[in-house]
Write a protein that holds these residues in place. Structure first.
Motif, mmCIF file in Angstrom:
data_model
loop_
_atom_site.group_PDB
_atom_site.id
_atom_site.type_symbol
_atom_site.label_atom_id
_atom_site.label_comp_id
_atom_site.label_asym_id
_atom_site.label_seq_id
_atom_site.Cartn_x
_atom_site.Cartn_y
_atom_site.Cartn_z
ATOM 1 N N ARG A 40 0.832 -1.206 0.000
ATOM 2 C CA ARG A 40 0.000 0.000 0.000
ATOM 3 C C ARG A 40 0.869 1.260 0.000
ATOM 4 N N ALA A 41 1.897 1.263 0.831
ATOM 5 C CA ALA A 41 2.771 2.433 0.878
ATOM 6 C C ALA A 41 3.523 2.597 -0.445
ATOM 7 N N ARG A 44 1.410 4.116 -3.064
ATOM 8 C CA ARG A 44 1.161 5.546 -2.842
ATOM 9 C C ARG A 44 2.392 6.406 -3.061
ATOM 10 N N CYS A 45 3.512 5.770 -3.384
ATOM 11 C CA CYS A 45 4.762 6.510 -3.612
ATOM 12 C C CYS A 45 4.750 7.021 -5.050
ATOM 13 N N ARG A 46 4.952 8.313 -5.232
ATOM 14 C CA ARG A 46 4.830 8.893 -6.569
ATOM 15 C C ARG A 46 5.899 8.386 -7.520
ATOM 16 N N ARG A 111 6.537 4.613 4.980
ATOM 17 C CA ARG A 111 5.876 5.834 4.503
ATOM 18 C C ARG A 111 6.283 6.058 3.048
ATOM 19 N N PRO A 112 5.330 6.419 2.191
ATOM 20 C CA PRO A 112 5.655 6.665 0.779
ATOM 21 C C PRO A 112 6.801 7.666 0.607
ATOM 22 N N ASP A 260 -2.242 5.147 11.702
ATOM 23 C CA ASP A 260 -1.031 5.729 11.117
ATOM 24 C C ASP A 260 -0.062 6.246 12.174
#
Ligand SMILES: Nc1nc2c(ncn2[C@@H]2O[C@H](COP(=O)(O)OP(=O)(O)OP(=O)(O)O)[C@@H](O)[C@H]2O)c(=O)[nH]1
Ligand SMILES: C=C(OP(=O)(O)O)C(=O)O
Length: 271
Positions: A40-41, A44-46, A111-112, A260
């Motif tokens: 999931r992280a 969400r990472c660009r 974290r992303p 979170d």
């Protein structure tokens, strides 16, 4: 921005995370939750264009597919490095110029932004790696288009990747380096803030306590110092949920945290 292809290898759940026996949730459920939070992280990472879970475990692949990530089998090799070589070859067969990253699946606090920071640094080296927090293992290995991934995961993999010529990336990225092999690692990850799948298992349900370090009576927000020295902020909403009228500096408080890791409530230890 460069779109990396992030490969996340996940071992069969029956054999996964043997060192987590004795944690507050079954090992298989923890291993799956870690993998889902890591995936999931990453998604969400660009900097991540594709996220592909590499696993032969049907339950893993089904759960991952339900989150929208891609999955691929391990191929015939039978171990982690063979699985990564197989997946890398499959990706490069379709996209010979793919930027490849292998990310371990045991990063429930990831974290992303930490992953994005490491992938940005990785653009400067044909191959690069990020050691885990103890410094002996590897959490991320990357290869630019003209390089092969050449994975050397396993015990002592940081030294193996260094010896293979991969550049060691030195950013802090605490949530990226926090892999979880033992119950103590899980507690560390909990302090950083667990992803929702792992948090939902209730593994960190012991209360956290600390002392009030700052309290702004205008905004009704401030910070609490945990017993391990970590400083956590609480916002107006968390304070207002507490039914307290004010907090004194040095006062002992119990903290509730959300999935979170952010503070969602404060209470006196006796409440
Ligand atoms: N696809 C695949 N992934 C693997 C394999 N072995 C390990 N992994 C993954 O590689 C990452 C690092 O592995 P370890 O930290 O050793 O995890 P583990 O093998 O589940 O844990 P231990 O039993 O404590 O060694 C994790 O994401 C594992 O799921 C494998 O044979 N195939
Ligand atoms: C497989 C690895 O993970 P761990 O050290 O967590 O077993 C590795 O770091 O290469």
């Amino acid at each position: 921005m460069t779109a990396w292809t992030v490969l996340i290898p996940v071992k069969g759940l029956a054999a996964a995370k043997s060192r987590l026996r004795g944690a507050r949730a079954p090992r298989e459920r923890l291993a799956l939750a870690f993998a889902l939070d890591t995936t999931r992280a990453a998604a969400r990472c660009r900097a991540a264009g594709r996220v592909i879970v590499v696993s032969n475990d049907a339950a893993v692949r089904e759960a991952v597919a339900a989150t929208g990530a891609e999955t691929i089998g391990e191929g015939p090799g039978g171990d982690l490095n063979a699985a990564l070589r197989h997946a890398s070859a499959a990706v490069r067969a379709g996209d010979p110029r793919a930027h490849l990253a292998a990310l371990t699946a045991d990063l429930p606090a990831l974290r992303p932004a930490d992953l994005a920071g490491a992938l940005a640094e990785a653009l400067r080296h044909p191959r690069a790696f990020v050691p885990d927090a103890p410094g002996t293992g590897t959490v991320l290995l990357t290869a630019l288009p003209d390089a092969g991934l050449a994975p050397g995961f396993g015990p002592g993999s940081a030294a193996a990747h260094r010896a293979s010529g991969a550049a060691e990336l030195r950013g802090a990225w605490p949530s990226l380096r926090r892999d979880v092999d033992t119950p103590a690692d899980l507690a560390e990850a909990g302090r950083l803030g667990l992803g929702p799948h792992t948090a939902a298992l209730g593994v960190m349900s012991q209360d956290m306590q600390g002392t009030v370090a700052t309290f702004d009576d205008q905004t009704r927000s401030g910070t609490v110092l945990l017993d391990d020295g970590t400083e956590l902020a609480y916002d107006t909403a968390a304070f207002d949920a507490s039914d307290l009228r004010l907090l004194r500096l040095g006062q002992r408080v119990r903290l509730e945290t959300g999935a979170d890791g952010t503070v969602t409530g404060l209470a006196l230890p006796t409440m």
